[in-house]
Each structure stands twice: as C-alpha cells, then as structure tokens.
Motif scaffolding. Sequence first.
Motif, PDB file in Angstrom:
ATOM      1  N   ILE A 155      -7.302  -3.116   2.000  1.00 58.89           N
ATOM      2  CA  ILE A 155      -6.728  -3.995   3.026  1.00 58.89           C
ATOM      3  C   ILE A 155      -6.353  -5.336   2.407  1.00 58.89           C
ATOM      4  O   ILE A 155      -5.285  -5.892   2.699  1.00 58.89           O
ATOM      5  N   PHE A 161      -2.028  -1.370   6.195  1.00 52.25           N
ATOM      6  CA  PHE A 161      -2.954  -1.893   7.187  1.00 52.25           C
ATOM      7  C   PHE A 161      -2.368  -3.123   7.886  1.00 52.25           C
ATOM      8  O   PHE A 161      -2.630  -3.352   9.067  1.00 52.25           O
ATOM      9  N   ALA A 174      -5.644  -7.216  10.258  1.00 51.44           N
ATOM     10  CA  ALA A 174      -6.058  -6.702   8.958  1.00 51.44           C
ATOM     11  C   ALA A 174      -7.144  -7.585   8.353  1.00 51.44           C
ATOM     12  O   ALA A 174      -8.122  -7.081   7.775  1.00 51.44           O
TER      13      ALA A 174
END
Length: 289
Positions: free
Chosen positions: A214, A243, A252
Amino acid sequence: MFQSSLTSAAARIEARLSAALEGAADQPVTHAMRYAVSGGKRLRGFLVIESAGLYGIAPESAVDAAAAVEALHAYSLVHDDMPCMDNDDLRRGQPTVHVKWDDGTALLTGDALQTLAFDLLAAPSCHADPAVRIDLVASLAKASGIDGMVLGQAQDIAAETAGRPLSLEEITELQANKTGALIRWSAEAGARLARADIAPLTAYSTALGLAFQIADDILDVEGDAAKTGKRVHKDADAGKATFVSLLGLDGAKARAKALVEEAEDALSPFGEGAETLKQAARFVIARES
C-alpha cells in the motif's frame, strides 16, 4: 534503533553476497549480478536477521539466509524490469540491468541470482542441521514460485489484459503473492532457523507485506522519482487498479496504518525484544523510497 539495525544488517548482507560472488568468472553476467545486488534497503534480509535475534540467534548465523532472500529479491527485480514485463529503465536510481547490458544478460543474471539464493541456503554454513536447511530451501521455493511471487506476477500480467479493473479482494490476493510472499518468508526465517513456531511471525509479516505494498502504491502517486529511484505515476498511466485507486489516497493511508498496528500486535508474545521489528513496520509506511 531500527535504522542502525537496518544499516548493520545491510553491511553484513553485502559482505556475504560479495564473498559468494568472489572468484566468479570474469563475464558480463557476473558483473551484472554484482550490480543487481548492490544498493537497496535490504529490508527482507534485515527481517531474517532480526527475527532470528528473537530466538537468540546471532546475526552471523542468520546472514546466509538473509543474503539468500536478497539475491532472490534482486533476481525478481531484474526480470520484472525487463521489456516483456514492466519495461522499466530505472531501478534504485540507476539504469536497469537490461538497459545497462542487454535482455539476454538480464535474463541470465536473474537466473543466476535465483540459483545463488538456494546455493546459500543449502550450504552447511547456513545451519548445522540439514533438516533446517531443507526447510529453508523448500519454504523459499514455495514463497517464490507458482504458489507465491511468480503467481502474483502472473496475476498482475493477467490483470492487464482482463479488460476490467481488479476488485479490492483481487488486488489484495495478488499483492499478498507478488510482494507479500517474500516478506513473509523473510520474517518467518528466524523461527525456521530456531525450529520454532512460525505463527506469530506469519501474522506479523502478512500485515507488514500488505502495508508495504500500500505504501508503494501511495509513493507512486505522491513520491518523487529522485527519492524513490524509479518512475512514479506509472500505475495511473497504465490504468492499473491499486490500493489508492480502490480506496482513495486517505483510505489507503488509513488502511496501511491499521495494518501496522496489526503487525505490532502480532509481536506481543516477544515483548520488548520485538521493538525493532515494530519500528520496521512503522518504517514501511513512512519511507520515501
């Protein structure tokens, strides 16, 4: 504490990789191997050494396994950068291997680094017990092959031709394989070296690996190429689901923060001895490269 431990681990790993390649034939592929394993954060190797330390295993007794995963990671980057994959021309601020040499040399460099990883794990210096060495070899093969990293890369390629964006569940599974599998193996390696239960470190590294990816997706949006050492905005330009595209930038970031907390909680059985690994989890979402 974390930064000094990371620096110390990196120095040990670089020395071990240098020794492993010492005396190799004077060929372009050998020079490319040295080039490919130079630089980088050495986070995966650090995780091996630091997780081993939880069980009282000295860094010098874990360095073969740490160097092995770094060699395998380098192989994956060399192949991932090639024109048939992501076609990247910059890695760690330097030309990628296929750009500096050629496609054939890059392919062989990756192949050789992959076999070097298993050579390091199979060596008696890695662990006195052959059963432990076999476990390390078998588990890394699984983490890096069609049940792990290679599967994730195949899923990534398939997603580009699917004609539809991936769902959050699909992108989570993809990245758990492509990025997460090697991070999981790295953290579990300490327990494997100690012949201990890997479950707490599996929980830690599963959360850590997803947080790491991420953070990578966030860096692709907010990062500076001069700091990341690679192209940014490439996911958005390619129309890939990430993400960030699925959760939004704030979403995120919130998800990454929650995963770090999850990773830290998984280390509770180790008490204060796991503080450096907790700091590593915080580092992966605060890094700029």
